[in-house]
Scaffold this active site. Structure first.
Site, short mmCIF file in Angstrom:
data_model
loop_
_atom_site.label_atom_id
_atom_site.label_comp_id
_atom_site.label_asym_id
_atom_site.label_seq_id
_atom_site.Cartn_x
_atom_site.Cartn_y
_atom_site.Cartn_z
N ALA A 98 51.67 43.25 33.01
CA ALA A 98 51.29 42.68 32.45
C ALA A 98 50.58 41.51 32.79
CB ALA A 98 51.96 42.37 31.28
N GLU A 119 44.91 38.63 30.05
CA GLU A 119 45.27 37.55 29.23
C GLU A 119 43.84 38.34 27.75
OE1 GLU A 119 47.12 34.59 28.91
OE2 GLU A 119 48.54 34.72 30.23
N GLY A 158 40.18 37.62 32.93
CA GLY A 158 41.23 39.48 33.43
C GLY A 158 40.65 39.48 35.18
N GLU A 181 43.67 46.45 39.10
CA GLU A 181 44.26 45.82 40.33
C GLU A 181 42.90 45.42 41.09
OE1 GLU A 181 47.56 46.25 39.44
OE2 GLU A 181 47.56 46.09 41.17
C1 LIG Z 1 41.87 51.26 31.00
C2 LIG Z 1 42.74 50.17 31.39
C3 LIG Z 1 43.65 49.70 31.83
C4 LIG Z 1 44.20 48.55 32.80
N1 LIG Z 1 45.75 47.97 32.88
C5 LIG Z 1 46.55 46.70 33.42
C6 LIG Z 1 47.53 46.78 33.69
O1 LIG Z 1 47.84 47.71 33.32
N2 LIG Z 1 47.86 45.15 33.96
C7 LIG Z 1 47.16 44.10 33.97
O2 LIG Z 1 47.61 43.26 33.37
N3 LIG Z 1 45.45 44.82 33.34
C8 LIG Z 1 45.18 45.33 32.96
N4 LIG Z 1 43.99 45.84 32.99
C9 LIG Z 1 43.06 44.57 32.76
C10 LIG Z 1 42.40 44.95 34.42
O3 LIG Z 1 42.80 44.13 35.27
C11 LIG Z 1 40.75 43.86 34.68
O4 LIG Z 1 40.23 44.77 33.42
C12 LIG Z 1 40.28 43.78 35.08
O5 LIG Z 1 41.29 43.05 36.40
C13 LIG Z 1 39.14 42.89 35.17
O6 LIG Z 1 38.84 41.85 33.59
P1 LIG Z 1 38.23 42.22 32.31
O7 LIG Z 1 37.96 43.79 32.14
O8 LIG Z 1 38.06 40.64 32.22
O9 LIG Z 1 36.95 41.27 33.22
P2 LIG Z 1 35.95 40.33 34.03
O10 LIG Z 1 37.39 39.85 33.96
O11 LIG Z 1 35.74 39.54 32.59
O12 LIG Z 1 34.73 40.50 34.28
C14 LIG Z 1 34.16 41.52 33.82
C15 LIG Z 1 32.34 41.56 35.12
O13 LIG Z 1 32.37 39.90 36.00
C16 LIG Z 1 32.45 40.53 37.17
N5 LIG Z 1 32.77 39.35 37.67
C17 LIG Z 1 33.65 38.65 37.39
N6 LIG Z 1 34.28 37.43 38.35
C18 LIG Z 1 33.15 37.77 39.55
C19 LIG Z 1 33.14 37.17 40.40
N7 LIG Z 1 33.77 36.34 40.36
N8 LIG Z 1 31.86 37.06 41.20
C20 LIG Z 1 31.25 38.52 40.87
N9 LIG Z 1 31.50 39.80 39.74
C21 LIG Z 1 32.02 38.79 38.90
C22 LIG Z 1 33.62 41.59 37.18
O14 LIG Z 1 33.65 42.06 38.53
C23 LIG Z 1 33.30 42.63 36.04
O15 LIG Z 1 32.34 43.70 36.90
C24 LIG Z 1 43.48 47.12 32.00
C25 LIG Z 1 42.20 47.78 31.71
C26 LIG Z 1 41.36 48.55 31.93
C27 LIG Z 1 40.28 48.95 31.18
#
Ligand SMILES: Cc1cc2nc3c(=O)[nH]c(=O)nc-3n(C[C@H](O)[C@H](O)[C@H](O)COP(=O)(O)OP(=O)(O)OC[C@H]3O[C@@H](n4cnc5c(N)ncnc54)[C@H](O)[C@@H]3O)c2cc1C
Length: 403
Positions: free
Chosen positions: A134, A137, A141, A380
């Site tokens: 986890a 938040e 992400g 990841e």
């Molecule tokens: C089915 C599922 C299972 C998951 N399981 C887990 C889990 O077990 N544990 C856990 O902790 N999390 C989990 N997650 C969360 C996942 O790790 C996050 O969704 C992921 O890290 C992306 O974060 P975000 O969705 O908030 O996107 P954001 O960080 O808001 O990003 C949105 C978009 O902007 C892009 N972006 C962001 N920053 C930059 C940058 N600096 N430069 C260029 N592009 C950028 C991203 O690539 C993405 O395309 C899960 C998510 C899903 C959908």
């Protein structure tokens, strides 16, 4: 020198994983795609099998990751150990079904975190739990340095407060590895990981998410409200070392990113096999003796997809081999995850297209695989984040210099 030939002992466990995929996962793959949040009872029969595999050091994914290579070659120079076994096995089980693979007991990403940084005493206590991870938040992400969940020491216990979203296996796992800050004023260096039993007072599941794909996997929102856990459930040192910064918790990704790459590689292989059969039935044969541009256009497309898949596979082997052999692999782990995540989605979407209306229908699993693949390019670390990490490492820039 990297030897890409797979040791016999690893092939044996990969074969076993393939049997599981073919006999247990594939037959129920569509069933749990259509019955989201229903517990796959078939997994119960697997729990004992997985435990036995773990005891022999050949876990199906996370549980053995990151520890000393368990199977050093006779000259002591090459350790195709826990990580490599995990990669090969996960390729096989994801050939069967990604969502079900994510639901295999005792194989959570939290297990990898434990395996990567736990002390021997903690491994004794947590080596056989089923741990989800986890980090994410509501407020972030990708930027995992933005953790707002807090952990405060109160006597012999840590008290955790915060909300974690999108926790894979968050409901079914027995433990959750939670990232929390022990001192927000010290920034990312104060982020530590904690092993939280699912029945710890103050930890609750708020809801399960409905998703595009991997519907067999439960994805939970977890609330930590004055959640109390023993003092020695912190992974790694409780000291806040500003010099070391984020390195402690981030180390986990060096082991888990190639595994997620392996998931995309397993799914990609399933897609290519299915597509080749469909093309063949339509009278399109793929030849390795004739130049691609002298073949049917669909065969040429197939060859390009297969080449992409092959490079993703080799990159994952490299990153994993490095992890087993204790070579710094952050760059290679990100390269492998970026390549495989992109390849998994590209191959599966292209297959839906090449198979025409049949590919878009629910008769084969192609459309399901296209939906399932997307998450492997997101969790990841997304595609964009992996590319950012690669660029930083190649250009020698810090995270503040290249954002
Ligand atoms: C089915 C599922 C299972 C998951 N399981 C887990 C889990 O077990 N544990 C856990 O902790 N999390 C989990 N997650 C969360 C996942 O790790 C996050 O969704 C992921 O890290 C992306 O974060 P975000 O969705 O908030 O996107 P954001 O960080 O808001 O990003 C949105 C978009 O902007 C892009 N972006 C962001 N920053 C930059 C940058 N600096 N430069 C260029 N592009 C950028 C991203 O690539 C993405 O395309 C899960 C998510 C899903 C959908």
């Amino acid at each position: 020198m990297i030897n890409l030939e797979l040791p016999k002992k690893l092939k044996a466990s990969a074969n076993q994983a393939h049997q599981v995929a073919a006999q247990i996962f594939r037959p129920v793959s569509r069933k749990y795609d259509l019955a989201e949040h229903e517990y796959p009872v078939e997994l119960d029969t697997m729990a004992a099998m997985v435990e036995a595999l773990n005891d022999s050091g050949q876990g199906a994914a996370g549980a053995t990751l990151g520890r000393e290579g368990k199977t050093k070659d006779s000259d002591g120079s090459n350790a195709n150990g826990g990580n490599m076994a995990g990669l090969l096995n996960v390729i096989e089980t994801c050939w069967g079904d990604v969502g079900l693979t994510l639901s295999i007991p005792y194989q959570g990403l939290g297990n990898s975190a434990i395996a990567a940084v736990a002390t021997d005493e903690q491994l004794e206590r947590f080596g056989k739990v089923w741990a989800s991870m986890a980090i994410t938040e509501p407020s972030f992400g990708s930027d995992s340095a933005a953790v707002t969940t807090t952990a405060v020491l109160d006597g012999d216990e840590w008290v955790l407060n915060g909300e974690k979203i999108f926790v894979t296996s968050g409901e079914r796992s027995s433990h959750v590895v939670v990232w929390a800050s022990v001192d927000k004023s010290k920034g990312r260096a104060a982020i530590k990981s904690f092993v939280v039993p699912r029945d710890a007072p103050g930890l609750s599941v708020a809801r399960l998410e409905h998703k595009l794909g991997i519907k067999a996997s439960d994805t939970a929102v977890l609330l930590l409200q004055d959640c109390r856990i023993p003092k020695d459930n912190i992974l790694g040192s409780p000291e806040v070392n500003v010099e070391q910064g984020f390195a402690g918790v981030m180390q986990t990704f060096d082991n888990t990113r190639p595994i997620v790459a392996g998931m995309a590689i397993g799914l990609g292989r399933a897609v290519l096999e299915e597509l080749r059969g469909i093309l063949s039935e339509a009278g399109v044969e793929v030849s390795y003796d004739v130049p691609a541009n002298n073949q049917h256009a669909a065969a040429a497309e197939f060859l390009a997809l297969e080449a992409d898949w092959e490079s993703a596979y080799l990159l994952a082997l490299r990153a994993t081999w490095m992890a087993d052999n204790k070579k710094p692999n952050s760059l290679e782990a990100s390269i492998s995850k970026a390549k495989a995540g992109r390849t998994g989605t590209a191959v599966s979407l292209k297959a839906v297209e090449l198979a025409g209306t049949y590919g878009y229908s629910e008769r084969p699993l192609l459309e399901k695989w296209a939906r399932d693949s997307k998450i492997l390019d997101i969790f990841e670390g997304t595609q964009q984040i992996q590319q950012l990490i690669v660029a930083r490492r190649v250009l020698g820039k810090s995270s503040s210099e290249l954002k």
